[in-house]
Design a protein around this motif. Structure first.
Motif, PDB file in Angstrom:
ATOM      1  N   SER A  95      34.806  39.587  36.781  1.00 22.36           N
ATOM      2  CA  SER A  95      35.860  39.512  36.300  1.00 22.36           C
ATOM      3  C   SER A  95      36.701  40.317  36.911  1.00 22.36           C
ATOM      4  N   GLY A  96      36.088  42.284  37.152  1.00 21.50           N
ATOM      5  CA  GLY A  96      36.486  42.998  38.107  1.00 21.50           C
ATOM      6  C   GLY A  96      37.200  43.025  38.863  1.00 21.50           C
ATOM      7  N   VAL A  97      36.066  41.703  39.967  1.00 20.98           N
ATOM      8  CA  VAL A  97      36.008  41.436  41.167  1.00 20.98           C
ATOM      9  C   VAL A  97      37.964  40.616  41.632  1.00 20.98           C
ATOM     10  N   TYR A  98      38.029  39.581  40.251  1.00 26.02           N
ATOM     11  CA  TYR A  98      39.294  38.838  39.924  1.00 26.02           C
ATOM     12  C   TYR A  98      40.526  39.531  40.116  1.00 26.02           C
ATOM     13  N   THR A  99      40.290  40.698  39.070  1.00 26.17           N
ATOM     14  CA  THR A  99      41.378  42.051  38.740  1.00 26.17           C
ATOM     15  C   THR A  99      42.114  42.094  40.662  1.00 26.17           C
ATOM     16  N   GLU A 100      40.885  42.819  41.093  1.00 27.09           N
ATOM     17  CA  GLU A 100      41.086  44.035  42.475  1.00 27.09           C
ATOM     18  C   GLU A 100      41.732  42.862  42.538  1.00 27.09           C
ATOM     19  N   LEU A 101      41.568  41.567  42.983  1.00 31.67           N
ATOM     20  CA  LEU A 101      42.030  40.571  43.832  1.00 31.67           C
ATOM     21  C   LEU A 101      43.583  39.804  43.397  1.00 31.67           C
ATOM     22  N   ILE A 102      43.782  40.227  42.158  1.00 30.39           N
ATOM     23  CA  ILE A 102      44.664  40.090  41.823  1.00 30.39           C
ATOM     24  C   ILE A 102      46.431  41.027  42.705  1.00 30.39           C
ATOM     25  N   SER A 103      45.733  41.999  41.776  1.00 30.03           N
ATOM     26  CA  SER A 103      46.531  42.663  42.565  1.00 30.03           C
ATOM     27  C   SER A 103      46.581  43.728  44.066  1.00 30.03           C
ATOM     28  N   ARG A 104      45.646  43.003  44.967  1.00 32.89           N
ATOM     29  CA  ARG A 104      46.161  42.627  46.255  1.00 32.89           C
ATOM     30  C   ARG A 104      46.529  42.248  46.278  1.00 32.89           C
ATOM     31  N   TYR A 105      46.734  40.521  45.929  1.00 39.78           N
ATOM     32  CA  TYR A 105      47.982  39.575  45.950  1.00 39.78           C
ATOM     33  C   TYR A 105      48.899  40.074  45.642  1.00 39.78           C
ATOM     34  N   ARG A 106      49.673  40.449  45.009  1.00 40.79           N
ATOM     35  CA  ARG A 106      50.568  41.296  44.056  1.00 40.79           C
ATOM     36  C   ARG A 106      51.072  42.102  45.627  1.00 40.79           C
ATOM     37  N   LYS A 107      50.345  42.876  45.755  1.00 36.95           N
ATOM     38  CA  LYS A 107      50.634  43.574  46.879  1.00 36.95           C
ATOM     39  C   LYS A 107      51.403  43.296  48.362  1.00 36.95           C
ATOM     40  N   LYS A 108      50.673  42.458  48.258  1.00 37.23           N
ATOM     41  CA  LYS A 108      51.146  40.701  49.493  1.00 37.23           C
ATOM     42  C   LYS A 108      50.322  41.583  50.204  1.00 37.23           C
ATOM     43  N   ARG A 109      48.861  42.287  50.032  1.00 42.47           N
ATOM     44  CA  ARG A 109      48.533  42.214  50.770  1.00 42.47           C
ATOM     45  C   ARG A 109      46.807  40.646  51.428  1.00 42.47           C
ATOM     46  N   LEU A 110      47.264  39.821  50.374  1.00 43.87           N
ATOM     47  CA  LEU A 110      46.203  38.854  50.872  1.00 43.87           C
ATOM     48  C   LEU A 110      46.806  37.692  49.722  1.00 43.87           C
ATOM     49  N   SER A 111      46.725  36.370  50.354  1.00 48.37           N
ATOM     50  CA  SER A 111      46.954  35.331  49.739  1.00 48.37           C
ATOM     51  C   SER A 111      45.401  34.171  50.109  1.00 48.37           C
ATOM     52  N   PHE A 112      45.870  33.493  49.309  1.00 45.39           N
ATOM     53  CA  PHE A 112      44.746  32.351  48.717  1.00 45.39           C
ATOM     54  C   PHE A 112      45.204  31.151  49.250  1.00 45.39           C
ATOM     55  N   ILE A 155      38.804  36.301  53.797  1.00 45.88           N
ATOM     56  CA  ILE A 155      40.509  35.751  53.693  1.00 45.88           C
ATOM     57  C   ILE A 155      41.082  36.738  54.982  1.00 45.88           C
ATOM     58  N   VAL A 156      40.467  37.547  55.376  1.00 44.73           N
ATOM     59  CA  VAL A 156      41.793  37.979  56.282  1.00 44.73           C
ATOM     60  C   VAL A 156      41.094  37.398  57.483  1.00 44.73           C
ATOM     61  N   SER A 157      39.720  37.620  58.255  1.00 47.06           N
ATOM     62  CA  SER A 157      39.508  36.569  58.606  1.00 47.06           C
ATOM     63  C   SER A 157      39.813  34.707  58.600  1.00 47.06           C
ATOM     64  N   GLY A 158      39.663  34.795  57.892  1.00 46.56           N
ATOM     65  CA  GLY A 158      39.847  33.256  58.444  1.00 46.56           C
ATOM     66  C   GLY A 158      39.299  32.247  57.069  1.00 46.56           C
ATOM     67  N   ALA A 159      38.323  32.878  56.640  1.00 48.24           N
ATOM     68  CA  ALA A 159      37.492  31.993  55.403  1.00 48.24           C
ATOM     69  C   ALA A 159      38.617  31.364  54.760  1.00 48.24           C
ATOM     70  N   ALA A 160      38.245  30.317  54.342  1.00 45.91           N
ATOM     71  CA  ALA A 160      38.921  29.367  54.093  1.00 45.91           C
ATOM     72  C   ALA A 160      38.356  28.718  52.556  1.00 45.91           C
ATOM     73  N   THR A 161      37.126  28.773  51.935  1.00 46.11           N
ATOM     74  CA  THR A 161      36.634  28.315  51.497  1.00 46.11           C
ATOM     75  C   THR A 161      35.769  29.036  50.332  1.00 46.11           C
ATOM     76  N   LEU A 162      35.999  29.614  49.277  1.00 44.18           N
ATOM     77  CA  LEU A 162      35.658  30.570  48.517  1.00 44.18           C
ATOM     78  C   LEU A 162      34.076  30.213  46.737  1.00 44.18           C
ATOM     79  N   GLY A 163      33.306  30.938  47.082  1.00 46.09           N
ATOM     80  CA  GLY A 163      32.309  30.548  45.723  1.00 46.09           C
ATOM     81  C   GLY A 163      33.251  30.990  44.402  1.00 46.09           C
ATOM     82  N   LEU A 164      33.623  30.299  43.780  1.00 45.88           N
ATOM     83  CA  LEU A 164      33.495  31.477  42.277  1.00 45.88           C
ATOM     84  C   LEU A 164      32.340  31.128  41.272  1.00 45.88           C
ATOM     85  N   ALA A 165      32.088  32.598  40.493  1.00 42.87           N
ATOM     86  CA  ALA A 165      30.842  32.357  39.761  1.00 42.87           C
ATOM     87  C   ALA A 165      32.295  32.575  38.435  1.00 42.87           C
ATOM     88  N   THR A 166      31.455  32.709  37.319  1.00 39.17           N
ATOM     89  CA  THR A 166      31.707  33.458  35.711  1.00 39.17           C
ATOM     90  C   THR A 166      31.137  34.084  35.160  1.00 39.17           C
TER      91      THR A 166
END
Ligand code: GLP
Length: 259
Positions: A40-57, A24-35
């Motif tokens: 689920s731990g990946v999503y928790t980690e990504l949410i935490s990075r978003y909250r620390k303002k290190r990542l935007s979707f 994403i930081v390198s410009g990826a704009a399409t993500l494929g998500l699995a359930t």
């Protein structure tokens, strides 16, 4: 295929979150998500990075792999709802940018075709997260799915309905039918990243990674892909035989947390 073996599921989640964050930081704009429980731990980690303002979707389009047919709109186990509550509503990913098969259509065959077309139009998917079923399925491509299959209506196997019954009151409540991206559709993503943990996945992982390329193990299509990464904990890797070819990570915590 790149095989990464980490000490535990938590470390696997961080490794996959790093792959997605880098993309994403390198410009990826399409993500494929699995359930399922694996990502689920990946999503928790990504949410935490978003909250620390290190990542935007904000600029990302997200595509779900699959969806049950027959659940009422908003059912907590519908995959659109699972992705919403586990991930999308906690980050700056607009609901209109989260795509899933439209299973309310009277013509489900046409709905599946339209979803495939939408992926092709907004894609290709930059990074596709995958879990794996104990019978080797990915998405809901059960064993004997055609290796070049497109998004389509499928009937679930008894094994998969039994495995997924833990999310419902009983197996009778698990839908019989789904719309899933096909193996051909999934293969068009630029980078496939499969995450698995636990001994219950070890046999399927051994078949997918070291077995023959075969419709009997749909996840074996990763062997054909130019960029596939399989991230495993030691339990999921326990039936692999070619240990010298794999990358082992021994520390439980990342030595330098990049995000
Ligand atoms: C479901 C999903 C798959 C997922 C599989 C394994 O069948 N359609 O995408 O990989 O479950 O789920 P879990 O990670 O919970 O074992």
């Amino acid at each position: 295929m790149e095989i990464v073996i980490a000490p535990d599921a938590e470390r696997c989640s961080i490794i996959v979150a790093d792959i997605i964050t880098d993309a994403i930081v390198s410009g990826a704009a399409t993500l494929g998500l699995a359930t399922g429980s694996s990502p689920s731990g990946v999503y928790t980690e990504l949410i935490s990075r978003y909250r620390k303002k290190r990542l935007s979707f904000a600029h990302v389009h997200a595509f779900l792999l699959d969806e049950y047919v027959g659940l009422p709109t908003g059912h907590p186990e519908s995959y659109a709802q699972v992705i919403k509550t586990q991930f999308a509503e906690h980050v700056d990913l607009e609901p209109c940018r989260v795509h899933s098969p439209y299973v309310k259509d009277t013509d489900l065959f046409e709905a599946a075709r339209r979803y495939d077309t939408r992926i092709a139009k907004l894609g290709p998917i930059d990074v596709q997260i995958l879990g794996i079923g104990v019978n080797g399925h990915i998405g809901f491509n059960e064993p004997l799915s055609a290796l070049h299959s497109r998004t389509r209506l499928k009937t679930l196997s008894e094994q998969t309905r039994r495995d997924n019954a833990r999310f419902f009151d009983s197996i009778d409540d698990v839908p019989q039918h789904v719309i899933t991206q096909g193996l051909g559709t999934i293969s068009e993503a630029a980078h496939l990243v499969l995450i698995a943990s636990g001994t219950q996945k070890a046999k399927a992982i051994a078949a997918a990674v070291e077995g023959p390329l075969s419709a009997s193990c749909p996840a074996s299509i990763l062997q054909l892909h130019p960029h596939a990464t399989v991230v495993l904990d030691e339990a999921a890797a326990s039936q692999l035989e070619n240990a010298e070819f794999y990358r082992y990570i021994h520390d439980h915590k990342p030595s330098a947390q990049r995000y």
